[in-house]
Design an enzyme around this catalytic site. Structure first.
Site, PDB file in Angstrom:
ATOM      1  CG  HIS A 316      -0.614   7.774  -0.676  1.00 32.29           C
ATOM      2  ND1 HIS A 316       0.615   7.538  -0.123  1.00 32.29           N
ATOM      3  CD2 HIS A 316      -0.389   8.218  -1.930  1.00 32.29           C
ATOM      4  CE1 HIS A 316       1.544   7.839  -1.005  1.00 32.29           C
ATOM      5  NE2 HIS A 316       0.968   8.252  -2.113  1.00 32.29           N
ATOM      6  CG  ASP A 373      -3.440  10.339  -9.010  1.00 31.13           C
ATOM      7  OD1 ASP A 373      -2.818  11.228  -9.598  1.00 31.13           O
ATOM      8  OD2 ASP A 373      -2.945   9.246  -8.690  1.00 31.13           O
TER       9      ASP A 373
HETATM   10  N1  ACO Z   1     -11.517   2.336  -1.992  1.00 32.42           N
HETATM   11  C1  ACO Z   1     -12.047   1.432  -1.115  1.00 32.42           C
HETATM   12  N2  ACO Z   1     -11.316   0.717  -0.224  1.00 32.42           N
HETATM   13  C2  ACO Z   1      -9.977   0.923  -0.233  1.00 32.42           C
HETATM   14  C3  ACO Z   1      -9.354   1.847  -1.095  1.00 32.42           C
HETATM   15  C4  ACO Z   1     -10.171   2.574  -1.999  1.00 32.42           C
HETATM   16  N3  ACO Z   1      -9.641   3.451  -2.840  1.00 32.42           N
HETATM   17  N4  ACO Z   1      -8.011   1.838  -0.884  1.00 32.42           N
HETATM   18  C5  ACO Z   1      -7.795   0.949   0.093  1.00 32.42           C
HETATM   19  N5  ACO Z   1      -8.969   0.378   0.492  1.00 32.42           N
HETATM   20  C6  ACO Z   1      -9.163  -0.590   1.580  1.00 32.42           C
HETATM   21  C7  ACO Z   1      -8.701  -1.975   1.173  1.00 32.42           C
HETATM   22  O1  ACO Z   1      -9.739  -2.735   0.598  1.00 32.42           O
HETATM   23  C8  ACO Z   1      -8.232  -2.517   2.505  1.00 32.42           C
HETATM   24  O2  ACO Z   1      -9.391  -2.862   3.250  1.00 32.42           O
HETATM   25  P1  ACO Z   1      -9.359  -4.142   4.247  1.00 32.42           P
HETATM   26  O3  ACO Z   1      -8.377  -3.765   5.327  1.00 32.42           O
HETATM   27  O4  ACO Z   1     -10.765  -4.262   4.743  1.00 32.42           O
HETATM   28  O5  ACO Z   1      -8.913  -5.305   3.443  1.00 32.42           O
HETATM   29  C9  ACO Z   1      -7.618  -1.317   3.205  1.00 32.42           C
HETATM   30  O6  ACO Z   1      -8.290  -0.179   2.653  1.00 32.42           O
HETATM   31  C10 ACO Z   1      -6.098  -1.167   2.987  1.00 32.42           C
HETATM   32  O7  ACO Z   1      -5.835  -1.168   1.583  1.00 32.42           O
HETATM   33  P2  ACO Z   1      -4.488  -1.692   0.941  1.00 32.42           P
HETATM   34  O8  ACO Z   1      -4.740  -2.026  -0.491  1.00 32.42           O
HETATM   35  O9  ACO Z   1      -3.885  -2.765   1.797  1.00 32.42           O
HETATM   36  O10 ACO Z   1      -3.574  -0.396   1.060  1.00 32.42           O
HETATM   37  P3  ACO Z   1      -2.222  -0.141   0.276  1.00 32.42           P
HETATM   38  O11 ACO Z   1      -1.435   0.800   1.097  1.00 32.42           O
HETATM   39  O12 ACO Z   1      -1.559  -1.413  -0.106  1.00 32.42           O
HETATM   40  O13 ACO Z   1      -2.717   0.543  -1.090  1.00 32.42           O
HETATM   41  C11 ACO Z   1      -3.426   2.153  -2.671  1.00 32.42           C
HETATM   42  C12 ACO Z   1      -2.685   1.910  -1.340  1.00 32.42           C
HETATM   43  C13 ACO Z   1      -2.862   1.208  -3.774  1.00 32.42           C
HETATM   44  C14 ACO Z   1      -3.161   3.592  -3.119  1.00 32.42           C
HETATM   45  C15 ACO Z   1      -4.946   1.915  -2.461  1.00 32.42           C
HETATM   46  O14 ACO Z   1      -5.438   2.780  -1.474  1.00 32.42           O
HETATM   47  C16 ACO Z   1      -5.754   2.076  -3.756  1.00 32.42           C
HETATM   48  O15 ACO Z   1      -5.859   1.119  -4.540  1.00 32.42           O
HETATM   49  N6  ACO Z   1      -6.334   3.307  -4.010  1.00 32.42           N
HETATM   50  C17 ACO Z   1      -7.075   3.573  -5.225  1.00 32.42           C
HETATM   51  C18 ACO Z   1      -6.110   3.862  -6.370  1.00 32.42           C
HETATM   52  C19 ACO Z   1      -5.422   5.207  -6.241  1.00 32.42           C
HETATM   53  O16 ACO Z   1      -6.045   6.231  -5.994  1.00 32.42           O
HETATM   54  N7  ACO Z   1      -4.093   5.201  -6.472  1.00 32.42           N
HETATM   55  C20 ACO Z   1      -3.284   6.426  -6.475  1.00 32.42           C
HETATM   56  C21 ACO Z   1      -2.333   6.454  -5.336  1.00 32.42           C
HETATM   57  S1  ACO Z   1      -1.466   7.989  -5.326  1.00 32.42           S
HETATM   58  C22 ACO Z   1      -0.309   7.809  -6.495  1.00 32.42           C
HETATM   59  O17 ACO Z   1       0.203   6.775  -6.827  1.00 32.42           O
HETATM   60  C23 ACO Z   1       0.074   9.035  -7.184  1.00 32.42           C
END
Ligand code: ACO
Length: 427
Positions: A316, A373
């Site tokens: 998140h 979620d």
């Molecule tokens: N699985 C594996 N790795 C992940 C995940 C995940 N679900 N989420 C983030 N990471 C990793 C990224 O690859 C990144 O790694 P790195 O530093 O080695 O490059 C690091 O964690 C940071 O991730 P970002 O994408 O920069 O984080 P951001 O804050 O921009 O994104 C997000 C947050 C979009 C929610 C992301 O965690 C994600 O895509 N999660 C899966 C989708 C999800 O569950 N969305 C629902 C969110 S809650 C809502 O909207 C109600």
């Protein structure tokens, strides 16, 4: 010298620029950089708005480090456990909880406003049966602006409330119609004898003539525990301050567009897998993993920097310790285990993923925890709701939040059209 300021030094020239610091009632203060360009001739750079406050708000507060979420100052756990979704809607819209009389009036008004124009019903009929309910829903809400064009200009509080209550009342009907269209089955009109949440389940499940499915023991009525579970899910999704879809709603509203078109844009933004679409993807992913033995392979894929695969329902932008909504849902899931038919295979896979991820260096380092979620899908499946309806259910819960922000934007004299700048690196 003023102390509530921050000074920027341009090390290229040695020039100092001073900016006011505005104090928050909760959470971080902000540096007011609205004069930044005028003073410095530069823009600020913040892709994805990770450090940018785009407005002043008094609706919802989140402390991502502490895992805290409050609507109008009240803790989400208290709101989810002690109050209904309608009470929370009223709170978000009006700033305080309703008394018994106000709640009854609000409830009755929503029941009577839940019907949609027959022409809108015909419009929904024209979508192909295979259409995703989210696509029908965002189009239906956009079309609603043609039926209530007068809401383009609202001059007083009563007109704003009419606009708000109308869409909150009609969203479940539109979502249920979108679902039934996607299956090619007849629409079921709202039943004003049923409460907001019960009525939505009724519109999904009923047979023509308002009959419920006949089981071996008679009519399969909607159980109070099912209503409670869905009502709690609506409450947990009702608002989340400046998230992606709410920002879209505010930005579209900032151009003076019709409020329902702004909400329709919010629905489109919510649909994405990185946002509200994640709840549908979580279950699809659990089904794809199929059994506990396959989990290791998918955890490895999620950790592989060369693989785009992500664990849906993890991570998140704001919560870095836990998502308080996920905690409420996890408790609810345990409560429901006894009383509803929760899919034991999906639950076993979900629990194992959670266990592995919470003890894995990759996830710990990046502060990736299960979000709301991750748990909502298993509960919604137990309510016999198709995965394609998970994100529309998020929409039903979130509509009040979008509307509350839209109204806040309209009365804020400092509101402006959203128009960011860029770092140009082209020819
Ligand atoms: N699985 C594996 N790795 C992940 C995940 C995940 N679900 N989420 C983030 N990471 C990793 C990224 O690859 C990144 O790694 P790195 O530093 O080695 O490059 C690091 O964690 C940071 O991730 P970002 O994408 O920069 O984080 P951001 O804050 O921009 O994104 C997000 C947050 C979009 C929610 C992301 O965690 C994600 O895509 N999660 C899966 C989708 C999800 O569950 N969305 C629902 C969110 S809650 C809502 O909207 C109600």
């Amino acid at each position: 010298m003023k102390t509530n300021t921050a000074t920027l030094i341009d090390n290229r020239t040695g020039k100092h620029y001073e900016f006011d610091i505005l104090e928050a009632t909760r959470g971080p203060s902000v540096v007011d950089i609205s004069t930044f360009y005028k003073k410095t001739g530069m823009f600020t750079y913040d892709v994805g708005y990770t450090s940018t406050a785009s407005c002043t708000s008094s609706i919802t507060f989140i402390d991502g480090e502490k895992g805290e979420l409050r609507y109008r100052g009240i803790d989400i756990k208290k709101l989810a456990k002690e109050h209904t979704y309608l009470e929370n809607c009223y709170l978000l819209l009006n700033g305080s909880m309703p008394n018994a009389d106000e709640l009854k009036r609000f409830d009755l008004e929503l029941r009577h406003r839940s019907f949609i124009d027959e022409d809108l019903k015909r419009l929904i009929s024209t979508f192909p049966d295979s259409a995703h309910p989210m696509s029908i829903l965002s189009s239906g809400v956009s079309a609603l602006s043609s039926f209530y064009f007068e809401h383009l200009n609202m001059h007083n509080i009563q007109e704003c409330q009419d606009m708000a209550r109308r869409i909150i009342a009609k969203i479940p009907t539109l979502a249920a119609f979108a679902y039934r269209k996607s299956l090619g089955i007849p629409f079921i009109y709202p039943d004003i004898d049923r409460s907001f949440t019960e009525n939505f389940l009724y519109m999904l499940r009923a047979y023509p003539g308002g009959k419920m499915k006949r089981g071996m023991d008679g009519e399969e009525e909607i159980k109070p525990i099912e209503i409670k579970a869905l009502d709690t899910i609506f409450t947990l999704h009702a608002d989340h301050e400046q998230n992606a879809s709410t920002t879209v709603v505010r930005n579209v509203a900032s151009t003076g567009a019709h409020p329902y078109v702004a909400i329709s844009s919010g629905i489109a933004a919510l649909w994405g897998r990185a946002h509200g679409g994640a709840n549908e993807s979580v279950i699809a992913q659990l089904e794809m993993i199929g059994s506990v033995e396959n989990i290791g392979k998918y955890i490895a894929k999620a950790k592989d920097p060369n693989d785009e695969f992500r664990l849906m329902g993890f991570g998140h932008r704001v919560y870095k310790n836990f998502d308080p909504r996920a905690e409420v849902l996890k408790e609810l899931q345990d409560e429901l285990k006894e009383e509803l038919n929760l899919d034991s295979n999906l639950m076993a896979i979900a629990s194992k993923i959670e266990e592995i991820a919470l003890s894995d260096e990759y996830f710990i380092e990046r502060k990736l925890y299960p979000n709301v979620d991750f748990y909502s899908g298993v509960i919604l499946s137990a309510l016999k709701i198709e995965k394609s309806m998970f994100t529309p259910i998020f929409v039903i819960g979130r509509t009040v939040g979008w509307i509350a922000h839209l109204l806040e934007f309209r009365v804020d004299s400092s509101s402006k059209i959203a128009r960011p700048r860029q770092l140009y690196r082209g020819e």
